[in-house]
Design a protein around this motif. Structure first.
Motif, PDB file in Angstrom:
ATOM      1  N   VAL A  10     -32.713 -27.309 -10.307  1.00  0.00           N
ATOM      2  CA  VAL A  10     -32.571 -25.952  -9.774  1.00  0.00           C
ATOM      3  C   VAL A  10     -32.577 -25.978  -8.252  1.00  0.00           C
ATOM      4  O   VAL A  10     -31.744 -25.333  -7.608  1.00  0.00           O
ATOM      5  N   LEU A  11     -33.491 -26.744  -7.651  1.00  0.00           N
ATOM      6  CA  LEU A  11     -33.545 -26.824  -6.189  1.00  0.00           C
ATOM      7  C   LEU A  11     -32.276 -27.421  -5.603  1.00  0.00           C
ATOM      8  O   LEU A  11     -31.835 -27.042  -4.527  1.00  0.00           O
ATOM      9  N   LYS A  12     -31.666 -28.362  -6.308  1.00  0.00           N
ATOM     10  CA  LYS A  12     -30.468 -29.021  -5.792  1.00  0.00           C
ATOM     11  C   LYS A  12     -29.198 -28.204  -6.005  1.00  0.00           C
ATOM     12  O   LYS A  12     -28.286 -28.252  -5.204  1.00  0.00           O
ATOM     13  N   ARG A  13     -29.100 -27.457  -7.102  1.00  0.00           N
ATOM     14  CA  ARG A  13     -27.827 -26.859  -7.485  1.00  0.00           C
ATOM     15  C   ARG A  13     -27.757 -25.338  -7.451  1.00  0.00           C
ATOM     16  O   ARG A  13     -26.672 -24.782  -7.417  1.00  0.00           O
ATOM     17  N   ALA A  14     -28.861 -24.645  -7.487  1.00  0.00           N
ATOM     18  CA  ALA A  14     -28.834 -23.182  -7.600  1.00  0.00           C
ATOM     19  C   ALA A  14     -28.376 -22.541  -6.282  1.00  0.00           C
ATOM     20  O   ALA A  14     -28.904 -22.842  -5.207  1.00  0.00           O
ATOM     21  N   TRP A  15     -27.390 -21.669  -6.377  1.00  0.00           N
ATOM     22  CA  TRP A  15     -26.899 -20.963  -5.203  1.00  0.00           C
ATOM     23  C   TRP A  15     -27.956 -20.045  -4.606  1.00  0.00           C
ATOM     24  O   TRP A  15     -27.983 -19.837  -3.396  1.00  0.00           O
ATOM     25  N   SER A  16     -28.815 -19.504  -5.433  1.00  0.00           N
ATOM     26  CA  SER A  16     -29.860 -18.621  -4.902  1.00  0.00           C
ATOM     27  C   SER A  16     -30.771 -19.393  -3.953  1.00  0.00           C
ATOM     28  O   SER A  16     -31.146 -18.883  -2.896  1.00  0.00           O
ATOM     29  N   VAL A  17     -31.095 -20.630  -4.290  1.00  0.00           N
ATOM     30  CA  VAL A  17     -31.943 -21.451  -3.419  1.00  0.00           C
ATOM     31  C   VAL A  17     -31.202 -21.769  -2.121  1.00  0.00           C
ATOM     32  O   VAL A  17     -31.780 -21.687  -1.032  1.00  0.00           O
ATOM     33  N   ARG A  18     -29.937 -22.108  -2.219  1.00  0.00           N
ATOM     34  CA  ARG A  18     -29.142 -22.413  -1.025  1.00  0.00           C
ATOM     35  C   ARG A  18     -29.077 -21.215  -0.082  1.00  0.00           C
ATOM     36  O   ARG A  18     -29.222 -21.352   1.133  1.00  0.00           O
ATOM     37  N   ILE A  20     -31.205 -18.734   0.103  1.00  0.00           N
ATOM     38  CA  ILE A  20     -32.532 -18.497   0.671  1.00  0.00           C
ATOM     39  C   ILE A  20     -32.779 -19.435   1.857  1.00  0.00           C
ATOM     40  O   ILE A  20     -33.368 -19.039   2.868  1.00  0.00           O
ATOM     41  N   VAL A  21     -32.315 -20.669   1.752  1.00  0.00           N
ATOM     42  CA  VAL A  21     -32.433 -21.616   2.867  1.00  0.00           C
ATOM     43  C   VAL A  21     -31.632 -21.109   4.067  1.00  0.00           C
ATOM     44  O   VAL A  21     -32.114 -21.137   5.205  1.00  0.00           O
ATOM     45  N   PHE A  22     -30.403 -20.618   3.826  1.00  0.00           N
ATOM     46  CA  PHE A  22     -29.617 -20.042   4.924  1.00  0.00           C
ATOM     47  C   PHE A  22     -30.333 -18.854   5.556  1.00  0.00           C
ATOM     48  O   PHE A  22     -30.351 -18.710   6.775  1.00  0.00           O
ATOM     49  N   ALA A  23     -30.923 -18.003   4.733  1.00  0.00           N
ATOM     50  CA  ALA A  23     -31.651 -16.840   5.261  1.00  0.00           C
ATOM     51  C   ALA A  23     -32.813 -17.299   6.139  1.00  0.00           C
ATOM     52  O   ALA A  23     -33.060 -16.707   7.203  1.00  0.00           O
ATOM     53  N   ALA A  24     -33.508 -18.339   5.719  1.00  0.00           N
ATOM     54  CA  ALA A  24     -34.615 -18.864   6.524  1.00  0.00           C
ATOM     55  C   ALA A  24     -34.110 -19.422   7.852  1.00  0.00           C
ATOM     56  O   ALA A  24     -34.744 -19.221   8.903  1.00  0.00           O
ATOM     57  N   LEU A  25     -32.983 -20.109   7.826  1.00  0.00           N
ATOM     58  CA  LEU A  25     -32.404 -20.635   9.068  1.00  0.00           C
ATOM     59  C   LEU A  25     -31.981 -19.514  10.012  1.00  0.00           C
ATOM     60  O   LEU A  25     -32.225 -19.589  11.223  1.00  0.00           O
ATOM     61  N   PHE A  26     -31.360 -18.469   9.472  1.00  0.00           N
ATOM     62  CA  PHE A  26     -30.957 -17.336  10.305  1.00  0.00           C
ATOM     63  C   PHE A  26     -32.172 -16.613  10.883  1.00  0.00           C
ATOM     64  O   PHE A  26     -32.158 -16.190  12.034  1.00  0.00           O
ATOM     65  N   SER A  27     -33.231 -16.492  10.090  1.00  0.00           N
ATOM     66  CA  SER A  27     -34.459 -15.855  10.591  1.00  0.00           C
ATOM     67  C   SER A  27     -35.076 -16.689  11.705  1.00  0.00           C
ATOM     68  O   SER A  27     -35.570 -16.148  12.699  1.00  0.00           O
ATOM     69  N   SER A  28     -35.055 -17.998  11.539  1.00  0.00           N
ATOM     70  CA  SER A  28     -35.578 -18.880  12.588  1.00  0.00           C
ATOM     71  C   SER A  28     -34.740 -18.771  13.854  1.00  0.00           C
ATOM     72  O   SER A  28     -35.276 -18.780  14.964  1.00  0.00           O
ATOM     73  N   ALA A  29     -33.432 -18.668  13.699  1.00  0.00           N
ATOM     74  CA  ALA A  29     -32.553 -18.519  14.858  1.00  0.00           C
ATOM     75  C   ALA A  29     -32.819 -17.199  15.574  1.00  0.00           C
ATOM     76  O   ALA A  29     -32.728 -17.128  16.803  1.00  0.00           O
TER      77      ALA A  29
END
Length: 71
Positions: A10-18, A20-29
């Protein structure tokens, strides 16, 4: 709440996880924007983060190909 048995998959393939990672990167930016000056407009990263989060919610309810139990 229980962890799914194939959580690594799930961590490797789920689009929802991917997304969420992008959202975290944008929030950090967004936090780093004061150090970037006028390079990026102030609300752009917040908007991208909101879009990624909304996409993650949508992706979470869709059955995804090659995922067990439609996760």
């Amino acid at each position: 709440m229980t962890i799914v048995s194939d959580w690594r998959c799930v961590l490797k393939r789920a689009w929802s996880v991917r997304l969420i990672v992008f959202a975290a990167l944008f929030s950090s930016a967004e936090v780093a924007l004061p150090f970037l000056g006028d390079f990026i407009s102030p609300g752009r990263m917040a908007a991208l983060s909101a879009l990624a989060t909304a996409g993650a919610i949508f992706a979470r309810i869709l059955a995804q190909k090659d995922m067990k139990y439609g996760t």
